[in-house]
Write an enzyme that holds these catalytic residues in place. Sequence first.
Site, PDB file in Angstrom:
ATOM      1  N   CYS A  57     -26.885 -24.057 -12.228  1.00  0.00           N
ATOM      2  CA  CYS A  57     -26.111 -23.059 -11.483  1.00  0.00           C
ATOM      3  C   CYS A  57     -26.388 -23.121  -9.983  1.00  0.00           C
ATOM      4  CB  CYS A  57     -26.422 -21.669 -12.014  1.00  0.00           C
ATOM      5  SG  CYS A  57     -28.099 -21.118 -11.581  1.00  0.00           S
ATOM      6  N   ALA A  60     -29.915 -22.516  -8.910  1.00  0.00           N
ATOM      7  CA  ALA A  60     -30.752 -23.707  -9.100  1.00  0.00           C
ATOM      8  C   ALA A  60     -30.592 -24.666  -7.924  1.00  0.00           C
ATOM      9  CB  ALA A  60     -30.389 -24.406 -10.411  1.00  0.00           C
ATOM     10  N   ARG A  91     -39.585 -28.485 -11.311  1.00  0.00           N
ATOM     11  CA  ARG A  91     -39.060 -29.569 -10.473  1.00  0.00           C
ATOM     12  C   ARG A  91     -40.244 -30.087  -9.664  1.00  0.00           C
ATOM     13  NH1 ARG A  91     -36.072 -29.890  -5.515  1.00  0.00           N
ATOM     14  NH2 ARG A  91     -34.654 -31.655  -5.563  1.00  0.00           N
ATOM     15  N   HIS A 189     -26.477 -25.757  -2.814  1.00  0.00           N
ATOM     16  CA  HIS A 189     -26.888 -26.628  -1.704  1.00  0.00           C
ATOM     17  C   HIS A 189     -26.204 -26.183  -0.415  1.00  0.00           C
ATOM     18  CE1 HIS A 189     -26.913 -29.919  -5.051  1.00  0.00           C
ATOM     19  NE2 HIS A 189     -28.053 -29.252  -5.055  1.00  0.00           N
TER      20      HIS A 189
END
Length: 538
Positions: A57, A60, A91, A189
């Site tokens: 999503c 994330a 991560r 992003h």
Amino acid sequence: MSELKKNADKFLDDLMEVYPAKVMKNRKKHVVVKEGAGQEIAANTRTVPGIITNRGCCYAGCKGVVIGPIVDMVHIVHGPVGCAYYAWGTRRNKGKAREGGQNFLNYCFTTDMQESDIVFGGEKKLKKAIEEAVELFQPKAISISATCPVGLIGDDIDAVAREMSEKTGVKILSFNCEGYKGVSQSAGHHIANNKLMKEVVGTNDSPVGKFSINLLGEYNIGGDEWEISRVLSKIGYNLVTTMTGNSTIDEIANAHKSDLNVVQCHRSINYIADMIEEKYGLNWLKGNFIGVENFSKTLRNIARYFGDEGLIARTEEVIAEEVAEIKDTLNSAKEKLNGKTAVLYVGGSRADHYQGLLREIGIETIVAGYEFGHRDDYEGRDVIPYIKLDADTRNIEEITVEKDEKNYSLRIPADKVDELKKEMPIADYEGLMKNMADGSLIIDDLNHYETEKIIEILKPEFFGSGIKDKYIVHKMGTYSKQMHSYDYAGPYAGFKGAANFAKDVEAGILTPAWSYLTPPWNKEPLLKGKVEGVEEAC
Ligand code: SF4
């Protein structure tokens, strides 16, 4: 070439036959069998409900990918506990505290919203969490990442950030990255890039050294950034900041002082690369740090950008030295793996970046695709003006920046940049499809069913993807390598990274474990005998 090339249409029909007509129509647009140039692929559109996608999503993409790796910030996840918990340490963006500085990467901060916060609003709890974080940790800066319910109940995290920033004197950045925004991690992003540009880059004017560069879209998974920067500093560069692997907030704030941005992951960071160029005159160059040939080419391009003879000569020396150390490892892997085939299905850049390194160890990529790439990541940046924005993308804020009169400067003359553009990808990226062989398959937003079908029909020896499909692929008897987490190994970038990757892949594909998958009684009879007077043994 692959089965695919021989019989592409049949393969696609087989792949699509189970879908209802509407789904088939949709999925067909996301699958391309490479044939020459100029093919179009559908990407960055909504996932078909119920299809078992690998996508994540917006939260994330924002907190998990871009903001989370900044080491000296406290990253508060505003929401119920799940989003923070599942993203805690999974991560592998490594980071170290600077001398006298802080590192909060091991922590998980969340407001842990409860029913009453949903009913009465969570702003009060968020303010209290910020106060507690400041009191306990005295961080350099704080991020607030919104999760799904935050936007729905109307918590104003921007106002909270402003108020608490004034009250505590700590820089607080709010990210409206609710999970339902956009169609994948990609929206996150963009949201993260916008905020870093608006409130961070340009706020620190510390002097930087000669030949200074920034690495953009490099997140130090398994220590990748440390390996890349080791080589860069050996050549003589000054790394001002990385966005955002192993970075600090002050280093990012100083990014505009650098001489060149080198972009690794185009998808996650191209927005800020463009904006920094526009505002501060800093060029960006698309690099690839994965594989000997790609990394060497990137180093040569950087040196040619600066145009300094000493730097150019030193680059060649370092490449020769480093390659001499690893070439035997790569050659020996190639001898054993030659002729094997790979599928690469990774987020938004690695499915392109790793093809060269796989080739260097004898493996040809026959299928590649992205979870959240856009058309320009597949087809190259030339298509950007022709991409139609749908409602999901139009929801994500586009910001514009203006030239900063005080800090804008061209690092090299514009006509020199134009000349270099003919030789290297300055402000350009040619995308994943260009370097793939005719007959290979490009597939966007791959799902569980298609994964199984690809393995059944094409029988690759290497399946590079993520944790969600790893064990399904293994159970089908194919080696699956996690290309997000590197299966807890790494670094895989740079020269030493290439050698690490070669060794790990060789061990994975050639492990004797694969020969034990079929029990012996399914391969040959356990008992052999002869019945008097009967010819055949049982
Ligand atoms: S989709 Fe929503 S609930 Fe799920 S992880 Fe993302 S922000 Fe959290």
